[in-house]
Design a protein around this motif. Structure first.
Motif, PDB file in Angstrom:
ATOM      1  N   ARG A  11       0.855  -1.188   0.000  1.00  0.00           N
ATOM      2  CA  ARG A  11       0.000   0.000   0.000  1.00  0.00           C
ATOM      3  C   ARG A  11       0.883   1.228   0.000  1.00  0.00           C
ATOM      4  NH1 ARG A  11      -0.466   1.549   5.815  1.00  0.00           N
ATOM      5  NH2 ARG A  11       0.696  -0.139   6.754  1.00  0.00           N
ATOM      6  N   TRP A  12       0.268   2.343  -0.274  1.00  0.00           N
ATOM      7  CA  TRP A  12       0.988   3.602  -0.358  1.00  0.00           C
ATOM      8  C   TRP A  12       0.704   4.394   0.903  1.00  0.00           C
ATOM      9  CZ3 TRP A  12       4.797   4.917  -3.439  1.00  0.00           C
ATOM     10  CH2 TRP A  12       5.183   6.269  -3.552  1.00  0.00           C
ATOM     11  N   SER A  13       1.743   4.774   1.606  1.00  0.00           N
ATOM     12  CA  SER A  13       1.531   5.553   2.821  1.00  0.00           C
ATOM     13  C   SER A  13       2.748   6.448   3.034  1.00  0.00           C
ATOM     14  CB  SER A  13       1.343   4.610   4.015  1.00  0.00           C
ATOM     15  OG  SER A  13       1.227   5.368   5.198  1.00  0.00           O
ATOM     16  N   ALA A  14       2.488   7.673   3.375  1.00  0.00           N
ATOM     17  CA  ALA A  14       3.568   8.630   3.623  1.00  0.00           C
ATOM     18  C   ALA A  14       4.593   8.594   2.487  1.00  0.00           C
ATOM     19  CB  ALA A  14       4.238   8.356   4.971  1.00  0.00           C
ATOM     20  N   GLU A  15       4.060   8.681   1.301  1.00  0.00           N
ATOM     21  CA  GLU A  15       4.898   8.782   0.098  1.00  0.00           C
ATOM     22  C   GLU A  15       5.822   7.595  -0.108  1.00  0.00           C
ATOM     23  OE1 GLU A  15       4.549  11.191  -2.357  1.00  0.00           O
ATOM     24  OE2 GLU A  15       2.767  11.490  -1.135  1.00  0.00           O
ATOM     25  N   GLN A  16       5.433   6.472   0.474  1.00  0.00           N
ATOM     26  CA  GLN A  16       6.232   5.295   0.144  1.00  0.00           C
ATOM     27  C   GLN A  16       5.380   4.028   0.115  1.00  0.00           C
ATOM     28  OE1 GLN A  16       9.097   4.110   3.062  1.00  0.00           O
ATOM     29  NE2 GLN A  16       8.046   5.217   4.697  1.00  0.00           N
ATOM     30  N   CYS A  17       5.945   3.044  -0.512  1.00  0.00           N
ATOM     31  CA  CYS A  17       5.237   1.773  -0.655  1.00  0.00           C
ATOM     32  C   CYS A  17       5.527   0.905   0.555  1.00  0.00           C
ATOM     33  CB  CYS A  17       5.699   1.084  -1.941  1.00  0.00           C
ATOM     34  SG  CYS A  17       4.964  -0.535  -2.167  1.00  0.00           S
ATOM     35  N   ILE A  18       4.477   0.570   1.290  1.00  0.00           N
ATOM     36  CA  ILE A  18       4.636  -0.253   2.489  1.00  0.00           C
ATOM     37  C   ILE A  18       4.230  -1.678   2.149  1.00  0.00           C
ATOM     38  CG2 ILE A  18       3.996  -0.512   4.917  1.00  0.00           C
ATOM     39  CD1 ILE A  18       5.022   2.245   4.474  1.00  0.00           C
ATOM     40  N   ARG A  19       5.097  -2.592   2.382  1.00  0.00           N
ATOM     41  CA  ARG A  19       4.762  -3.985   2.108  1.00  0.00           C
ATOM     42  C   ARG A  19       4.650  -4.752   3.424  1.00  0.00           C
ATOM     43  NH1 ARG A  19       6.108  -5.528  -3.439  1.00  0.00           N
ATOM     44  NH2 ARG A  19       7.103  -3.757  -4.491  1.00  0.00           N
ATOM     45  N   ARG A  20       3.782  -5.713   3.421  1.00  0.00           N
ATOM     46  CA  ARG A  20       3.730  -6.575   4.609  1.00  0.00           C
ATOM     47  C   ARG A  20       3.244  -7.957   4.199  1.00  0.00           C
ATOM     48  NH1 ARG A  20      -1.718  -5.024   8.074  1.00  0.00           N
ATOM     49  NH2 ARG A  20      -2.975  -4.352   6.309  1.00  0.00           N
ATOM     50  N   GLU A  21       3.440  -8.890   5.083  1.00  0.00           N
ATOM     51  CA  GLU A  21       3.027 -10.260   4.800  1.00  0.00           C
ATOM     52  C   GLU A  21       2.024 -10.668   5.858  1.00  0.00           C
ATOM     53  OE1 GLU A  21       6.181 -12.701   3.095  1.00  0.00           O
ATOM     54  OE2 GLU A  21       5.544 -14.265   4.481  1.00  0.00           O
ATOM     55  N   ARG A  22       0.975 -11.362   5.404  1.00  0.00           N
ATOM     56  CA  ARG A  22      -0.067 -11.729   6.368  1.00  0.00           C
ATOM     57  C   ARG A  22      -0.517 -13.146   6.101  1.00  0.00           C
ATOM     58  NH1 ARG A  22      -4.441  -7.219   6.122  1.00  0.00           N
ATOM     59  NH2 ARG A  22      -5.141  -8.536   7.840  1.00  0.00           N
ATOM     60  N   PHE A  23      -1.035 -13.759   7.152  1.00  0.00           N
ATOM     61  CA  PHE A  23      -1.623 -15.073   6.958  1.00  0.00           C
ATOM     62  C   PHE A  23      -2.906 -14.906   6.171  1.00  0.00           C
ATOM     63  CE2 PHE A  23       0.950 -16.084  10.745  1.00  0.00           C
ATOM     64  CZ  PHE A  23       1.680 -17.108  10.169  1.00  0.00           C
ATOM     65  N   MET A  24      -3.111 -15.850   5.292  1.00  0.00           N
ATOM     66  CA  MET A  24      -4.295 -15.821   4.434  1.00  0.00           C
ATOM     67  C   MET A  24      -5.583 -15.669   5.247  1.00  0.00           C
ATOM     68  SD  MET A  24      -5.162 -16.221   1.255  1.00  0.00           S
ATOM     69  CE  MET A  24      -3.717 -16.943   0.567  1.00  0.00           C
ATOM     70  N   GLU A  25      -5.683 -16.400   6.354  1.00  0.00           N
ATOM     71  CA  GLU A  25      -6.947 -16.400   7.089  1.00  0.00           C
ATOM     72  C   GLU A  25      -7.270 -15.043   7.694  1.00  0.00           C
ATOM     73  OE1 GLU A  25      -4.380 -18.389   7.476  1.00  0.00           O
ATOM     74  OE2 GLU A  25      -3.984 -18.937   9.571  1.00  0.00           O
ATOM     75  N   ASP A  26      -6.247 -14.222   7.857  1.00  0.00           N
ATOM     76  CA  ASP A  26      -6.501 -12.900   8.456  1.00  0.00           C
ATOM     77  C   ASP A  26      -7.085 -11.908   7.465  1.00  0.00           C
ATOM     78  OD1 ASP A  26      -5.520 -13.928  10.776  1.00  0.00           O
ATOM     79  OD2 ASP A  26      -3.470 -13.187  10.466  1.00  0.00           O
ATOM     80  N   LEU A  27      -7.187 -12.324   6.216  1.00  0.00           N
ATOM     81  CA  LEU A  27      -7.767 -11.420   5.209  1.00  0.00           C
ATOM     82  C   LEU A  27      -9.273 -11.322   5.300  1.00  0.00           C
ATOM     83  CD1 LEU A  27      -6.021 -12.290   1.815  1.00  0.00           C
ATOM     84  CD2 LEU A  27      -5.826 -10.176   3.127  1.00  0.00           C
ATOM     85  N   TYR A  28      -9.890 -12.334   5.913  1.00  0.00           N
ATOM     86  CA  TYR A  28     -11.338 -12.457   5.777  1.00  0.00           C
ATOM     87  C   TYR A  28     -12.049 -12.247   7.095  1.00  0.00           C
ATOM     88  CZ  TYR A  28      -9.590 -14.686   1.562  1.00  0.00           C
ATOM     89  OH  TYR A  28      -8.935 -14.938   0.411  1.00  0.00           O
ATOM     90  N   CYS A  29     -13.306 -11.793   6.964  1.00  0.00           N
ATOM     91  CA  CYS A  29     -14.125 -11.754   8.163  1.00  0.00           C
ATOM     92  C   CYS A  29     -15.512 -12.221   7.801  1.00  0.00           C
ATOM     93  CB  CYS A  29     -14.067 -10.367   8.772  1.00  0.00           C
ATOM     94  SG  CYS A  29     -15.491  -9.371   8.518  1.00  0.00           S
ATOM     95  N   ASP A  30     -16.123 -12.891   8.749  1.00  0.00           N
ATOM     96  CA  ASP A  30     -17.399 -13.542   8.460  1.00  0.00           C
ATOM     97  C   ASP A  30     -18.542 -12.539   8.503  1.00  0.00           C
ATOM     98  OD1 ASP A  30     -19.149 -15.484   7.789  1.00  0.00           O
ATOM     99  OD2 ASP A  30     -19.168 -16.473   9.744  1.00  0.00           O
ATOM    100  N   GLU A  31     -18.463 -11.565   7.653  1.00  0.00           N
ATOM    101  CA  GLU A  31     -19.488 -10.523   7.518  1.00  0.00           C
ATOM    102  C   GLU A  31     -19.490 -10.210   6.030  1.00  0.00           C
ATOM    103  OE1 GLU A  31     -20.916  -7.701   6.759  1.00  0.00           O
ATOM    104  OE2 GLU A  31     -22.403  -7.814   8.350  1.00  0.00           O
ATOM    105  N   GLY A  32     -20.566 -10.580   5.348  1.00  0.00           N
ATOM    106  CA  GLY A  32     -20.555 -10.569   3.893  1.00  0.00           C
ATOM    107  C   GLY A  32     -20.333  -9.222   3.243  1.00  0.00           C
ATOM    108  N   SER A  33     -20.633  -8.138   3.969  1.00  0.00           N
ATOM    109  CA  SER A  33     -20.548  -6.819   3.331  1.00  0.00           C
ATOM    110  C   SER A  33     -19.227  -6.122   3.623  1.00  0.00           C
ATOM    111  CB  SER A  33     -21.699  -5.940   3.800  1.00  0.00           C
ATOM    112  OG  SER A  33     -21.593  -5.720   5.186  1.00  0.00           O
TER     113      SER A  33
END
Lengths: 163, 344, 754
Positions: free
Chosen positions: B177-199
């Motif tokens: 993502r872009w933040s403070a004029e730079q590209c911030i990269r990070r690594e996350r577990f796949m399961e943390d991407l989702y939440c059980d709320e459809g909207s």
């Protein structure tokens, strides 16, 4: 509007197209290649199938700018002059065509498949055509046609190899 | 059907892509487009700019030469599904990728796009004419779930095939993502991407994109096994109505590091924790598999917003879990029994 | 040539992608038309404000229901439709207004700017509610509640039949609606010039579209020309005049420019005209030997908001029950009701499909009750050539018994039925269908099919026919019939069809009528041309006509070795008389209508017969059913073109398979379609469809062209009950509700039987 240059059926074309346009629209409306059909327009029927760099894709879902510099083959690009591609010949002779609306996409999916495998098993043909809906034939003669074309294409390849 | 008017940006680097997403108004990232383009045709989004990730250098590669699988977000599903090493070592992923849509769709649909696939619902994925007469649902900014009106949340279904498999394989995503004029990269577990709320969509920051999907190497001790099974009414084209992915390691006749992940039966891929506990450390046998399958079904929360009935979908979680466990471990049943008999 | 497989005459252009379908046509200056549709199931249209849309740059015309006030409909008794709603909308998706604009984007924006004031009315979505509810009237012409039509027909002594019966079964069956799902969506292009109106349209019935345009636009028929370009599948879905045809025409007249309207997929589903949803009660009595003594059948058809073909559907539901088994007494009661849903109409196998499912499944249950083999009970009851049914259907040729035996043999019936491992089974069912209706839709004495053949001077002919090739291959059939009679190669026959400005009237492609009727007309025309050719040649050669024969494009003295004259020389000789050489033919069915009210629906000049055997696998745990194969035997009289006939049988069988296991066309609690795209309307993919073995049985109908009867629709009927009966063999449960869904199979299994 941007200018796009790409190859369609062996010819380099240059068209102006809007960003919010699909390849299907550009083929049909800008290039007059109406052999590519609009069946469902949402990517669930396969009538709009064309080959992009040799692989079958759904042109109703492909933003047209994506084809910049690439190679598109539509059904109009298969025959060489009056000579039908063997798949076209096989579809015609085996009775695999009824209303014909799924036919262009069906033939192109089959072509991409046979280009990688000339010894297909029945089930593999059905797998290869699983993204092309047909409402007329029940798929029976379509599968037969692909088998027939594979035989002919094998013969041709062997003849050429023998030469 | 026409697409709404938008402009397209074709960045060449990840940095440029996230900068565009951060700075342009109402910009959306586009991967293969097999999910987004239909949604745009239905008028579900109205972006003024699409940032095309396909033009970004290096996002299409699938690398499984080193440890694990390293996939650019724009790797086509057909490429993932055609990789022999993935079939050999991370079979769940190959099976899931091979089961998405039809052949043509898999040539354009990407692994990153599949990970980010929007939740689906009978009451949402519809034309304007169809939606017009009835109040706005939660997913469209209203305040009712049309599929489960007494519920307070959106029940749109998470119907992507590869995420359950990726979670079962302990997959991770790399984001930018872009933040403070730079590209911030990070690594996350796949399961943390989702939440059980459809909207709610993906648990990403505004303008954050997935650049890579990573599956770690198979754990060295013992033999790693995984698989994916999917239920749908037709054998092609359809999204899953229920799906299960399992990953586990056989060590000393016992199942270790077991993961059971469900798809198509909630608003997120669901880790069936109770089922995983049933299996962890146990010797595989039919009875254990059946118990785990029952437990898995208890984690499913289908509502009537897809084809067939919620009951059928829940049942299929049981059946598929049991069948998948059997497929993955039944070669061990007899030896376990042999050992037992030997001890007698 | 007859009886040898011929490739389609339009096949090459189809495989090359050059065949022109309606949406492929583009005329200079063409505008795009679009329809605004109602989001409400039932509402009064208080006011339509089109001013903002009209003001949008690029918009050329906006019209509403007031611009097309004349009602129309497929049947003379159901003139209840308007191209655009006038005052009331009766289902979600009903067109209310239309625009013509420079392009689709402008047209869509214009639709957004049209403001419609609706006053919501209570909607009726349940057909049983429609039967009794008087406070809501969907159509004013419904006298009783929302009943469009009630029918009661009694033939023979039903009470006596049931008294004679040793065993009587009474069962209830249901079937949900289904849709045609042709791959090509509806499309129409209208152009209005000094020559009048020309409409290119994806229709099965150019003639009825022609008549309807004249009526609604108040324009004489000679000022209107309707052309059917290559058509991408019909199955009944393009079998009647449609709003887009009228709206494109009205907009073209208004704008003075051509207007094209192409429906999107959802609009096709909104248009519907598909299979009615049925609720049925069937009671059948049999003797100890399993001979049918009486049948009592009642059904309720959910018609949707308009009449469409519905009254015909309703009559067929009862009338076709007397084939293919001998039924000595029949009582039929049925009703079709209006509901606030897209109208149902004719779909492949029209009217007979749901009742046939009920009948064949019940017949298997009866056989099972009596300990009889399902094949045996069918053979014992079969009708035969020469029979006249209790409702006066005349069987001119019948290969039903042969069909049953062929289908049974193909699945190894005698060694496998009842003997396969649990979870696997075989089942069989029969059916019969009309080869066109004996009566036309509007009353007249004129031929149903006409053909004119003209001769080229160098030896080819042109067949002019109003028949609509919708993919089934009728153009090829016409070429084949002409080529056979005139002994010409297929390439020497050109077919010009389905253009009301050029071709003589044909009623169109519905009720499986074209091979029989247009085929007969074509044969007659070709024979007339041949006779004239012989007359000219005989004079020139100084021989008697009786001494001449046509062989491979030449005329010669019978059994002479040397050709006497080429076809082209003979044409020149014949035209020496000073007039062009033509042959004309017309087909009008014999007077077959039953002498009772309703006796016009059911009678046909010939009936096809069929029997399918299905082999299935049932997963008793999940309720999933897999159809492994269908052996589909069909008595088509004579296979004029076997490859084409097989294609019809295979396609119909797989469509029946889809309706058995997958397809549902129904609405939610707001009257909105549950499935309105190809993701949710699930018709079979190549991986779902079973292998189909088509078995053509030839009974040689005395009235058919070269003995041929229908083959396009009848093969749908037996597929459905054959699968259901196989499910019983596999899992021991009888399914009475279609489509068979996994949860219903499980429920039946857990109930343990019925």
């Amino acid at each position: 509007m941007r200018i796009l240059r790409f190859t369609v059926n062996g010819d380099l074309v240059e068209i102006g197209a809007n960003d919010s346009e699909t390849l299907l629209e550009a083929l049909r409306d800008r290039l007059g290649l109406t052999g590519t059909k609009r069946g469902c327009d949402l990517g669930a029927c396969g009538a709009c199938t064309v080959l992009l760099d040799g692989r079958p894709i759904l042109s109703c879902l492909l933003p047209v700018w994506r084809v910049q510099g690439r190679v598109v083959t539509t059904i109009e690009g298969l025959a060489e002059g009056p000579k039908l591609h063997l798949l076209q010949e096989a579809f015609h002779m085996a009775g695999a065509v009824q209303c014909g609306f799924c036919t262009p996409g069906m033939i192109l999916s089959a072509k991409a498949y046979l280009d990688t495998n000339l010894n297909p098993a029945q089930g593999d043909i059905r797998e290869a055509l699983a993204g092309n809906l047909c409402r007329c034939t029940g798929y029976v003669k379509v599968v037969e046609a692909v088998k027939l074309a594979a035989t002919w294409m094998r013969d041709t390849t062997e003849r050429e190899a023998a030469r | 059907m026409i697409l709404p008017k938008f402009e397209v940006e074709s960045p060449l680097s990840v940095e440029e892509a996230v900068r565009l997403l951060a700075t342009l108004k109402v910009a959306m990232p586009l991967a293969g487009g097999t999910g987004l383009i239909p949604a745009l045709k239905l008028g579900l989004h109205n972006p003024s700019v699409l940032v095309d990730l396909e033009s970004v250098e290096g996002l299409e590669a699938v690398d499984c030469t080193g440890a694990g699988v390293y996939m650019g977000a724009c790797a086509p599903l057909s490429v993932v599904a055609a990789e022999p090493r993935i079939w050999k070592d991370w079979r769940a992923l190959a099976e899931a990728a091979a089961s998405v849509g039809g052949p043509q769709l898999r040539n354009v649909g990407t692994i990153g796009g599949n990970v980010c696939l929007d939740t689906r619902c009978w009451f949402y994925d519809r034309t304007a004419t169809w939606r017009q007469a009835v109040e706005r649902c939660l997913k469209r900014g209203g305040d009712v779930c049309l599929a489960a009106p007494r519920s307070q949340r959106c029940h749109a279904v998470f119907a992507a095939d590869t995420p359950p498999a990726l979670i079962a394989l302990r997959g991770r995503v790399r984001t930018a993502r872009w933040s403070a004029e730079q590209c911030i990269r990070r690594e996350r577990f796949m399961e943390d991407l989702y939440c059980d709320e459809g909207s709610r969509g993906l648990q990403l920051d505004a303008g954050e994109i997935i650049t890579h999907v990573i599956v770690p190497p198979v754990i060295s001790a013992g033999e790693y096994r995984s698989g994916y099974l999917k239920y749908r009414l037709r054998r092609s084209i359809d999204f899953p109505l229920a799906a299960v992915a399992v990953g586990l390691r056989m060590a000393d006749g016992c199942m270790r590091d077991v993961r059971v992940v469900l798809g198509g039966v909630a608003s997120a891929p669901i880790m069936a924790l109770e089922a995983m506990q049933e299996l962890e450390g146990r010797e595989p046998n039919a009875e254990v598999a059946a118990r785990a399958a029952q437990a898995a079904a208890r984690a499913a929360r289908p509502v009537p917003n897809q084809a067939t009935t919620p009951g059928q979908r829940r049942l299929m979680v049981t059946v598929l879990t049991e069948r998948l466990l059997c497929k993955l471990t039944s070669d061990q049943y007899s030896s376990a029994r042999r050992d037992q008999e030997a001890m007698k | 040539m007859i009886g040898k497989s011929q490739p389609r005459i339009d096949g090459v252009s189809k495989v090359r992608g050059t065949a022109m379908y309606t949406d492929d046509i583009r005329l200079p200056g063409m505008l795009v038309g679009k329809l605004l549709r109602s989001p409400h199931a039932h509402a009064r249209v208080l006011h339509v404000d089109t001013s903002a849309a009209e003001a949008l740059p690029g918009v050329k015309a906006v019209i509403t229901g007031r611009d097309l006030p004349i009602a129309y409909g497929m049947l003379p008794v159901s003139q209840d439709e308007h191209a655009l709603a006038v005052d009331v909308v009766r289902h979600v998706g009903e067109p209310v207004a239309a625009v013509a604009a420079m392009d689709e984007r402008i047209a869509s924006r214009a639709l957004d700017l049209i403001n419609v004031d609706y006053e919501l009315l209570p909607a009726i979505l349940d057909p049983s509610e429609a039967l009794v509810r008087n406070d809501v009237k969907i159509q004013d012409r419904a006298v009783e509640a929302n009943v469009e039509r009630r029918v009661r027909l009694v033939f023979g002594d039903v009470e006596d039949g049931f008294r004679r019966a040793v065993h009587v079964r009474k069962d209830r069956f249901t079937k949900k609606g289904a849709g045609h799902a042709s791959l090509e969506p509806h499309a129409a292009i209208a152009s209005f010039t000094q020559d009048g109106l020309t409409l290119w349209t994806a229709t099965q019935v150019p003639h009825y579209v022609h008549r309807t345009l004249a009526r609604v636009l108040q324009m004489p028929m000679e000022r209107i020309r309707v052309i059917k370009p290559t058509l991408g599948g019909g199955f009944g879905g393009k079998g009647e005049p449609m709003p887009l045809e009228l709206v494109a025409s009205a907009l073209a007249v208004r704008c003075g420019r051509p207007v094209k309207i192409t429906y999107d997929r959802e609009e096709v589903f909104f248009t519907n005209r598909g299979r009615h949803a049925y609720t049925m009660e069937l009671e059948t009595g049999v003797t100890a030997e399993g001979l049918i003594t009486a049948v009592r059948f009642s059904c309720l058809l959910d018609g949707g908001a308009y009449g469409s073909f519905g009254v015909v559907t309703l009559y067929y539901s009862g009338q076709l029950l007397t084939l293919p088994y001998h039924v000595p007494a029949l009582e039929f009661q049925g009703a079709r009701v209006f509901t606030n849903k897209p109208a149902c109409g004719a779909q492949r196998g029209h009217g007979g499909v749901a009742p046939r499912f009920a009948f064949e499944v019940q017949l298997d249950r009866i056989a099972s009750d009596l300990g009889l083999d399902p094949v045996e009970i069918r053979l014992r009851n079969q009708v035969r050539s020469g029979d006249v049914t209790i409702n006066e259907l005349k069987v001119t040729s019948c290969g039903f018994g042969e069909c049953v035996e062929a289908a049974a043999e193909a699945v190894g019936w005698s060694r496998r039925r009842g003997r396969l491992p649990r979870g696997r089974g075989v089942g069989l069912a029969g059916g019969a269908y009309v080869s066109g209706a004996a009566l036309p839709i509007y009353f007249n004495d004129m031929p149903h099919s006409n053909v004119v053949i003209t001769a080229d001077r160098d030896g080819g002919v042109t067949v002019l026919s109003g028949a609509a090739d919708i993919g089934q291959g009728s153009d090829t059939m016409l070429a084949l019939v002409a080529a056979e009679v005139l002994s010409l190669p297929m390439e020497a026959v050109r077919v010009v069809a389905a253009d009301t400005g050029i071709t003589p009237v044909d009623l169109g492609s519905y009720s499986s009528r074209v091979t029989f009727m247009a085929g007969n007309a074509c044969r007659q025309a070709a024979e007339e041309l041949r006779d004239k050719l012989f007359a000219g040649a005989a004079e020139k050669l100084g021989l008697a006509v009786e001494d001449l024969e046509l062989r491979a494009g030449v005329i010669q003295k019978i059994s002479a070795a040397e050709p006497a004259m080429s076809f082209g020389e003979a044409v020149a000789a014949a035209e020496g008389a000073g007039v062009p050489l033509t042959g004309v033919g017309g087909y009008r069915p014999p007077d077959l209508a039953g002498r009772y009210k309703g006796g016009g629906v059911g009678p046909s000049p010939a009936y096809s017969f069929g029997a399918h055997a299905a082999e299935v696998e049932v997963d008793e745990l999940t309720g999933e059913v897999r159809v492994i194969r269908l052996a589909a035997a069909h008595d088509l009289g004579r296979a004029l073109n076997p490859v084409a006939a097989e294609g019809q049988v295979e396609g119909a069988a797989v469509m029946g398979f889809g309706e058995t296991l997958l397809e549902i066309h129904e609405v939610d609690g707001h009257g909105r379609l549950k499935a309105s795209d190809f993701l949710e309307y699930k018709f079979p993919t190549s991986l779902d469809a079973p292998e189909v073995e088509s078995l053509l049985v030839e009974s040689n109908d005395p009235q058919g062209p070269f003995g041929a009867k229908e083959v396009g629709e009848g093969s749908l009927h037996p597929a459905i009950p054959a699968i259901i009966n196989a499910v019983y063999d596999a899992a021991g449960v009888w399914i009475h509700d279609l489509p068979l869904q996994p949860h219903t199979v499980r429920a039946a299994i857990s109930r343990g039987g019925s």
